[in-house]
Design a protein around this motif. Structure first.
Motif, PDB file in Angstrom:
ATOM      1  N   VAL B 169       0.839  -1.198   0.000  1.00 11.20           N
ATOM      2  CA  VAL B 169       0.000   0.000   0.000  1.00 11.20           C
ATOM      3  C   VAL B 169       0.876   1.251   0.000  1.00 11.20           C
ATOM      4  CG1 VAL B 169      -1.718   1.291   1.300  1.00 11.20           C
ATOM      5  CG2 VAL B 169      -1.850  -1.198   1.212  1.00 11.20           C
ATOM      6  N   VAL B 182      -5.319   3.223  -5.022  1.00  9.36           N
ATOM      7  CA  VAL B 182      -4.660   2.379  -4.026  1.00  9.36           C
ATOM      8  C   VAL B 182      -5.490   1.122  -3.799  1.00  9.36           C
ATOM      9  CG1 VAL B 182      -4.016   2.206  -1.603  1.00  9.36           C
ATOM     10  CG2 VAL B 182      -3.412   4.238  -2.882  1.00  9.36           C
ATOM     11  N   VAL B 187      -4.785  -3.016  -2.591  1.00 15.57           N
ATOM     12  CA  VAL B 187      -5.642  -3.717  -1.633  1.00 15.57           C
ATOM     13  C   VAL B 187      -6.346  -4.900  -2.297  1.00 15.57           C
ATOM     14  CG1 VAL B 187      -7.558  -3.489  -0.040  1.00 15.57           C
ATOM     15  CG2 VAL B 187      -5.959  -1.609  -0.310  1.00 15.57           C
TER      16      VAL B 187
END
Lengths: 262, 263, 273
Positions: B169, B182, B187
């Motif tokens: 991340v 992101v 994720v």
């Protein structure tokens, strides 16, 4: 292997100016005690110093992965501290970063990892659908060639060796077309031979692209061999700042010896 | 072994008095609670006789009203599919919001509370509330199972996100990517395969549960089953039960296959 | 100095796509199946549009009526029903072992070596699992008449499959060494089980029992809806008489007990393990 300075670099030859940088994780216990550093617009600047002295914190303050407590950081004269939201993201895309443990997204392909360097530029739908502009894809292929992994584009990142992963990490950072590249202990997880290969590659590519580099490194020999400038840190302060030739034994004792750094 | 000779037997077979006392308490409790609930031996014996008679009336199962049966099963299937789809759609954002490593505590806290409430209330209770509020039928059943799905998937999804590697991340953040990017790059790749597993499991259990919510009037085969019980049509009851078990088996086999194929 | 990206020899233009054609086709097929299933369900499900349009308002209305919960109803009626619910859950868990332990022993391939018996025991466990506790409750209400007795049996019969399956798995994972040693020493079957197998599966056994008790507390709260005793009965009454403040009291009570049960089980489990 000398690189011409970028046209955008100011006449002073300084790309990044850090003034009075303080970082406290817990109030009253500063990890960085007022750092003043000017990073030149070309070549590699190495930060050396014992573990726990705040090298990683310093580097992470620059692209604001860590929030500085006070002080000023300017990139080409533009203040980086205090940026928020969109402006912070626009600043981050100008700063490439290479990590100690590569930090590739393990379950994505090598190509996706390299292209993720463009995330600060492409619109959201392109990112989600993996529909990158043709020139981005061509540049990614060329970077993969340049780092010596031309055949690995469709492999998953977790199938690569450590050295290969760090090469992908370098390609990802350069994919951003950064104005400066941060490298946080990029060779500490690699064996000695691979470490030298990766540093050579990093030096060559960033010189070719005209990107200045700040590198955290605990191996003093490697730092002397590759850096044009060395910053020695101890106990959260800069205690040496100069070309590698001037780094002498008593400096190293001051940096690594003594008990005051922990 | 030789060490025990100096302190003979004590170490080898020290009686566990705490455990014995606990077992004794459990036994006394069992007898006491049984009498309190009116669960006496006579009653059990009597019940066994009744049970035998009931079984006799269930055999052979009566499939004459197969159209009614099929209708109910199809409605259960529809409820399960819809509830899973809507539940998954709601759980995706809720799970992200509830993950303490991605969202700030003032968001994660309340979202976790909502999920906990969804999970703590039994779906039949939720179904009965929906039936009273929005009327009999498949809508109430679907809504109830959506609540149950959210309680299950969103929780597991949030837990999966909390276990991801934050280094990846950090790296994607460092490229200047915003929140959605992101999510897409750092994720989701780390959690997607587990998430698909949760969804399949939930589809499976929604199917089981959708055969049941009809008992409180929320649509599906359960209503047919309850009606048959009330009319003492035990041979039809047996037919419905067999059909439900067959459906659940089928679903379990299919989802097992899919899961194996995903691996 | 040329940047490496403007190297004139390199650009033999290359293609990159996220997935191979075969992967893309299979991904599309999966999506197609999912979407088709949802579309089929939406188009054919029997939902009255007026109900759907009305639903948020009705739900809101009901929630407003529930607030504030009328806590004066808690004692004695709700309290006693709650205690009865806990008794049902606990007794059901205890009684389920009467059937679950023998079935698990029969189902474990290393304990019982007769294959047809293994299969038969597995069938029994599967049958118990695939009938929901509410359906078991309906059956036992037909047998015992309405009341808590039916609830206890429903919980017990439903739990047999779950507990038996997990127990059998724990038994199959047990190390054969201690048993062989006892058998070699001439121990009878009972001693072999008690001293060779039981110590190995004991932690799993208590873990399974606690886990199932936790589930049973939740399940026994709804059994009253079909007349099998416990707090569900009180809930059903309150709902049928549209006494919404009482409904919310009952719901709160259930919520608290379920959360407490979870906490207690977690506490005991961390101490046991």
């Amino acid at each position: 292997m000398t690189a011409a300075p970028r046209a955008a670099a100011p006449a002073s030859g300084t790309v990044l100016q850090i003034k009075g940088l303080v970082k406290e994780y817990a109030a009253g216990k500063p990890v960085l005690k007022g750092i003043d550093v000017a990073v030149p617009a070309e070549g590699i600047t190495a930060i050396i110093g014992p573990s726990g002295t705040g090298k990683s914190t310093l580097i992470r303050c620059i692209n604001r992965l860590v929030e500085p407590t006070s002080g000023s950081i300017t990139l080409h004269g533009a203040e980086l501290t205090g940026l928020r939201g969109r402006e912070l993201r626009l600043a981050r895309r100008r700063i490439g970063m290479v990590f100690q443990e590569y930090n590739l997204v393990e379950r994505l392909t090598v190509m996706e990892n390299v292209l993720s360097g463009r995330l600060g530029y492409v619109p959201l739908w392109r990112a989600w659908l993996r529909k990158y502009p043709e020139e981005d894809i061509q540049r990614a292929f060329m970077l993969l060639d340049a780092v010596g992994l031309p055949e690995h584009a469709t492999r998953r990142a977790d199938a690569l060796s450590g050295g290969q992963r760090q090469r992908v990490g370098i390609a990802r950072a350069l994919m951003q077309r950064p104005e400066i590249l941060l490298a946080d202990e990029p060779t500490s997880s690699l064996d000695p031979r691979t470490a030298v290969e990766v540093l050579e590659l990093l030096t060559r590519l960033t010189a070719a692209e005209g990107v200045p580099v700040i590198i955290n490194i605990h191996n003093v020999d490697l730092a002397k061999r590759f850096a044009r400038r060395i910053i020695g840190m101890s106990g959260g302060s800069v205690i040496f700042d100069g070309p590698p030739e001037e780094l002498e034994q008593h400096h190293l004792r001051a940096i690594y010896g003594g008990e005051d750094w922990l | 072994m030789s060490a025990t000779t100096s302190q003979p037997r004590r170490l080898a077979f020290a009686p566990n008095w705490a455990m014995r006392a606990a077992l004794l308490v459990l036994a006394i409790y069992t007898v006491w609670a049984s009498t309190r609930l009116g669960l006496t031996w006579d009653r059990v014996v009597h019940g066994m006789g009744e049970g035998g008679r009931l079984l006799a009336r269930m055999v052979p199962p009566n499939f004459e009203r197969w159209q009614l049966l099929l209708e109910g099963l199809l409605e259960s299937l529809q409820i399960a599919v819809l509830a899973s789809a809507i539940g998954i759609l709601i759980s995706l954002p809720l799970g992200v919001l509830a993950a303490r490593n991605l969202s700030p505590l003032w968001i994660a806290g309340p979202v976790r509370a909502v999920i906990a409430v969804c999970r703590s209330l039994h779906y039949v209770i939720v179904a009965i509330l929906f039936v009273k509020a929005i009327g009999f039928g498949a809508l109430a059943g679907t809504a109830a199972l959506v609540v149950a799905s959210v309680g299950f998937i969103a929780k597991l999804f949030a837990e999966a996100i909390e276990e991801i590697s934050m280094k990846q991340v950090e790296a994607i953040r460092a490229t200047g990517a915003g929140v959605m990017k992101v999510l897409a790059y750092a994720v989701l790749p780390q959690v997607s395969s587990r998430f698909i597993g949760f969804c399949l499991y939930q589809l499976d259990s929604n199917l089981r549960n959708s055969t049941l919510v009809g008992i409180v009037g929320a649509g599906g085969i359960g209503g047919t089953l309850f009606a048959a019980f009330k009319r003492f049509d035990y041979d039809f009851v047996a037919a419905i039960l067999l059909a439900i078990i067959a459906l659940i088996f089928l679903a379990e086999i299919i989802s097992g296959r899919v899961r194996a194929a995903l691996r | 100095m040329n940047s490496i990206t403007h190297d004139p020899v390199a650009p033999l233009r290359r293609e990159w796509q996220r997935h191979t054609p075969a992967q893309r086709i299979s991904r599309w097929l999966v999506w197609l199946v999912c979407v088709a299933a949802v579309v089929w369900a939406i188009r054919s499900i029997d939902i009255i549009p007026e109900f759907l349009a009305d639903a948020p308002e009705q739900m809101g209305d009901m929630l407003v009526r529930m607030w504030p919960p009328d806590l004066s109803h808690y004692y004695p009626e709700v309290h006693n029903a709650l205690i009865e619910t806990l008794h049902i859950a606990t007794l059901g868990t205890v009684f389920c072992f009467v059937l679950a332990v023998p079935l698990a022993l029969l189902a474990a391939r290393n304990i019982c070596t007769i294959r047809p018996l293994n299969a038969l025991a597995q069938l029994g466990l599967v049958a118990s699992r695939s009938v929901n506790s509410l359906v078991w409750a309906l059956l036992f209400v037909a047998i015992f008449g309405p009341g808590a007795a039916a609830g206890v049996f429903a919980i017990a019969f439903r739990s047999v499959g779950f507990v038996g399956k997990l127990l059998a798995e724990a038994l199959e994972e047990a190390n054969p060494g201690p048993r062989e040693a006892l058998r070699a020493a001439g121990a009878p079957w009972g001693a072999e089980m008690l001293k060779g197998v039981w110590p190995q599966v004991q932690p799993a056994f208590w873990g399974i029992a606690l886990f199932r008790w936790d589930i049973n507390v939740r399940e026994s709260a709804v059994l009253g809806l079909v007349g099998a005793g416990g707090i569900g009965l009180v809930l059903d009454d309150a709902i049928n008489f549209f006494q919404w403040e009482r409904v919310s009291t009952v719901l709160l009570a259930i919520l608290v007990v379920v959360l407490l049960a979870e906490i207690v089980v977690n506490r005991i489990r961390t101490r046991l393990i």
